[in-house]
Design a protein around this motif. Structure first.
Motif, PDB file in Angstrom:
ATOM      1  N   PHE A  25       0.793  -1.225   0.000  1.00 15.74           N
ATOM      2  CA  PHE A  25       0.000   0.000   0.000  1.00 15.74           C
ATOM      3  C   PHE A  25       0.828   1.279   0.000  1.00 15.74           C
ATOM      4  CE2 PHE A  25      -3.145  -3.044   1.557  1.00 15.74           C
ATOM      5  CZ  PHE A  25      -4.232  -2.687   0.773  1.00 15.74           C
ATOM      6  N   ALA A  26       2.105   1.177   0.345  1.00 15.70           N
ATOM      7  CA  ALA A  26       2.927   2.392   0.365  1.00 15.70           C
ATOM      8  C   ALA A  26       3.056   3.049  -1.015  1.00 15.70           C
ATOM      9  CB  ALA A  26       4.300   2.090   0.954  1.00 15.70           C
ATOM     10  N   PRO A  27       3.375   2.286  -2.099  1.00 14.83           N
ATOM     11  CA  PRO A  27       3.516   2.937  -3.411  1.00 14.83           C
ATOM     12  C   PRO A  27       2.253   3.667  -3.898  1.00 14.83           C
ATOM     13  CG  PRO A  27       4.566   0.783  -3.447  1.00 14.83           C
ATOM     14  CD  PRO A  27       3.812   0.874  -2.159  1.00 14.83           C
ATOM     15  N   PRO A  28       1.029   3.057  -3.794  1.00 17.97           N
ATOM     16  CA  PRO A  28      -0.163   3.809  -4.212  1.00 17.97           C
ATOM     17  C   PRO A  28      -0.400   5.068  -3.387  1.00 17.97           C
ATOM     18  CG  PRO A  28      -0.674   1.474  -3.998  1.00 17.97           C
ATOM     19  CD  PRO A  28       0.690   1.662  -3.448  1.00 17.97           C
ATOM     20  N   LEU A  29      -0.108   4.989  -2.079  1.00 13.63           N
ATOM     21  CA  LEU A  29      -0.278   6.170  -1.233  1.00 13.63           C
ATOM     22  C   LEU A  29       0.708   7.264  -1.613  1.00 13.63           C
ATOM     23  CD1 LEU A  29      -0.944   4.734   2.344  1.00 13.63           C
ATOM     24  CD2 LEU A  29      -2.454   6.176   0.997  1.00 13.63           C
ATOM     25  N   ILE A  30       1.903   6.854  -2.017  1.00 17.42           N
ATOM     26  CA  ILE A  30       2.901   7.838  -2.448  1.00 17.42           C
ATOM     27  C   ILE A  30       2.442   8.536  -3.732  1.00 17.42           C
ATOM     28  CG2 ILE A  30       5.232   8.033  -3.434  1.00 17.42           C
ATOM     29  CD1 ILE A  30       6.147   6.073  -1.267  1.00 17.42           C
ATOM     30  N   GLU A  31       1.835   7.762  -4.647  1.00 16.36           N
ATOM     31  CA  GLU A  31       1.290   8.372  -5.869  1.00 16.36           C
ATOM     32  C   GLU A  31       0.239   9.408  -5.518  1.00 16.36           C
ATOM     33  OE1 GLU A  31       2.189   7.986  -9.051  1.00 16.36           O
ATOM     34  OE2 GLU A  31       3.851   6.744  -8.340  1.00 16.36           O
ATOM     35  N   LEU A  32      -0.608   9.094  -4.532  1.00 15.72           N
ATOM     36  CA  LEU A  32      -1.621  10.051  -4.081  1.00 15.72           C
ATOM     37  C   LEU A  32      -0.973  11.262  -3.426  1.00 15.72           C
ATOM     38  CD1 LEU A  32      -4.628  10.772  -3.488  1.00 15.72           C
ATOM     39  CD2 LEU A  32      -4.389   9.476  -1.351  1.00 15.72           C
ATOM     40  N   ALA A  33       0.089  11.007  -2.660  1.00 16.91           N
ATOM     41  CA  ALA A  33       0.747  12.095  -1.937  1.00 16.91           C
ATOM     42  C   ALA A  33       1.365  13.117  -2.884  1.00 16.91           C
ATOM     43  CB  ALA A  33       1.829  11.524  -1.007  1.00 16.91           C
TER      44      ALA A  33
END
Length: 502
Positions: free
Chosen positions: A131-139
């Motif tokens: 889940f870290a990579p998708p959240l980073i894209e959102l960030a």
């Protein structure tokens, strides 16, 4: 495919001899800190921050992370054998774990705690990797307004989930924000709240304030209480649970893992909240027909909370790594460690320093495996360590603290700040004010101010920018909802009951 490539980078980093050594050192120290009542992971991390200054950033973060989730393992040992929680998240484990030990099942309790923690830790690490990579894209879609609103939500969450009075938690947040703005203004260069003291013109050092509030305070509080160890179980017995016991504990481990993984991500959450919530859930599921009753040695009362606290400890890295927002005091110290190495926490860490990001994630898997090896065969060693009088430990801890604080800037003023913060921390403990919200306010305060100014500059002074941008509006509405939620009589009463058990 990208995930596999990233994990390959992580394994290459984490399996280097240097990082394996620091991972082992971290989990061993974490277990030791968890076993010895009176320190806790936050105080230990605060004391070890000066050491990380000379380390490679990846090695430093791997070691500090190992201390954090390692302490969740070690805390169960002293909770089960001596009825004293090694750290706060193990408070719940005392209720049934110690009763199991009194009935000759200490080995079973320790074994199921280690197995549950290992399963939960591995699952939570998978969540971090996934889940870290998708959240980073959102960030990356976040602007100054969104970051400001996110930090407001983080501080409100810390208030809502803090132990004790909401009003006291608010006061600690405000005090932390005020301490964070001491020093030169970033834009104008004007000195604020320095009172003519040259050493305050650069602000208060993070290591000094955190070591005082957590390290010194823990020592003073423990010395004032004295040692009250009930008894140490001489014969632990077999540490491998039977098949029947594993089948009985498996549902609790599953529920605790899922619940802890979710609660660890929340602002103000982490291991403590997860363990209490898991125990409450297991009591609800077991009901009045639980055999044996909860509080009398029920294995689910050990398996659920121990799984939840380790899962919560590891998923709390997600907001810290992806958004640069600490969801608890431990993650605030992690951000402090990054700042010591001039690494700006946030979504850019993954793109600018992938070896650090993925090396840390993979090291959690390796660390969990090391912890099983440390905790199961070496129970006898940890039992012997419980015999060390606290009076022999605290002079060494104090000396180490003072040397560490001084070594950062070679400035005795930082030691004075640490002593003052230690005295304040003891006062807060007497007044039942939790220092964790203060640290969160201290870390987030300067970042909030910077993003507030940027947002206002970009909008040419129009404050409606915080409400017209969708993500910012949603975050602010969530913060308002949390505030309104704790004002409801039923929620307020339930919250007081929950923390009264603590």
């Amino acid at each position: 495919m990208d995930l596999l490539n990233n994990l390959a980078v992580g394994f290459a980093t984490a399996l280097s001899l240097q990082n394996l050594l620091y991972c082992f050192l971290g989990v061993t120290l974490g277990t030791l800190i968890g076993v010895l009542p009176g320190l806790g992971p936050v105080a230990t991390l605060a004391m070890l921050l000066p050491i990380t200054y000379t380390l490679d950033p990846t090695s430093a973060l791997i070691m500090l992370a190992g201390i954090y989730y390692g302490s969740q393992y070690g805390g169960s040992t002293t909770a089960i054998l001596v009825n004293l929680p090694g750290e706060s998240a193990s408070v719940v484990t005392c209720l049934d774990g110690y009763q199991m030990a009194r009935h000759g099942k200490a080995g079973t309790a320790l074994g199921i705690a280690a197995i549950g923690s290992f399963i939960a830790g591995c699952f939570a690490t998978i969540l971090v990797a996934a889940f870290a990579p998708p959240l980073i894209e959102l960030a990356f879609k976040f602007g100054p307004a969104e970051y400001f609103s996110l930090m407001v939500l983080g501080l409100v969450g810390a208030v809502v989930l803090a132990n004790g009075s909401v009003l006291k938690a608010f006061a600690m947040i405000i005090l932390g924000l005020l301490l964070g703005i001491i020093g030169a203004d970033v834009n104008s260069g004007t000195f604020r709240f320095d009172f003519g003291i040259a050493e305050l013109q650069d602000g208060i050092d993070f290591v000094a304030i955190s070591m005082g509030l957590f390290g010194f305070t823990e020592i003073i509080v423990n010395l004032s209480k004295g040692e009250t160890r009930d008894s140490i179980t001489e014969k632990v017995g077999s540490i491998w649970p039977s098949r029947k016991e594993l089948c009985k504990a498996a549902p609790a481990i599953t529920r605790g893992t899922l619940l802890g993984s979710f609660l660890g991500i929340l602002p103000g959450g982490g291991a403590l909240l997860a363990s209490f919530a898991s125990y409450t859930l297991e009591k609800k599921v077991g009901g009045k027909n639980a055999n044996p009753p909860f509080g009398k040695g029920n294995i689910a009362g050990v398996a659920g909370p121990e799984s939840a606290n380790n899962a919560g400890a590891q998923t709390s890295f997600i907001p810290m790594l992806t958004l640069g927002i600490p969801c608890n005091a431990t993650m605030a110290l992690m951000i402090g460690a990054l700042m010591i190495h001039n690494i700006t926490p946030g979504p850019q860490v993954m793109s600018s320093n992938p070896t650090l990001f993925w090396g840390l994630v993979v090291s959690m898997w390796i660390g969990n495996l090391m912890l099983v090896i440390l905790n199961l065969p070496l129970i006898g060693v940890w039992v012997q360590l419980l015999r060390v009088p606290y009076g022999l430990l605290y002079p060494m801890i104090l000396t180490f603290c003072c040397i560490g604080v001084y070594s950062i800037n070679n400035n005795p003023f930082d030691v004075y700040i640490t002593i003052i913060c230690g005295a304040l921390g003891y006062l807060f403990a007497k007044l039942k004010c939790e220092p964790a919200p203060l640290i969160l306010g201290f870390i987030l305060g300067p970042m909030m101010e910077e993003n507030l100014r940027r947002a206002m500059l970009l909008s040419r002074g129009d404050p409606s920018t915080f409400f017209t941008r969708p993500i910012s509006l949603v975050l602010l509405m969530m913060a308002i909802f949390l505030l309104l939620l704790i004002l409801l009589p039923s929620i307020k009463k339930g919250r007081e009951v929950a923390f009264k058990e603590d």
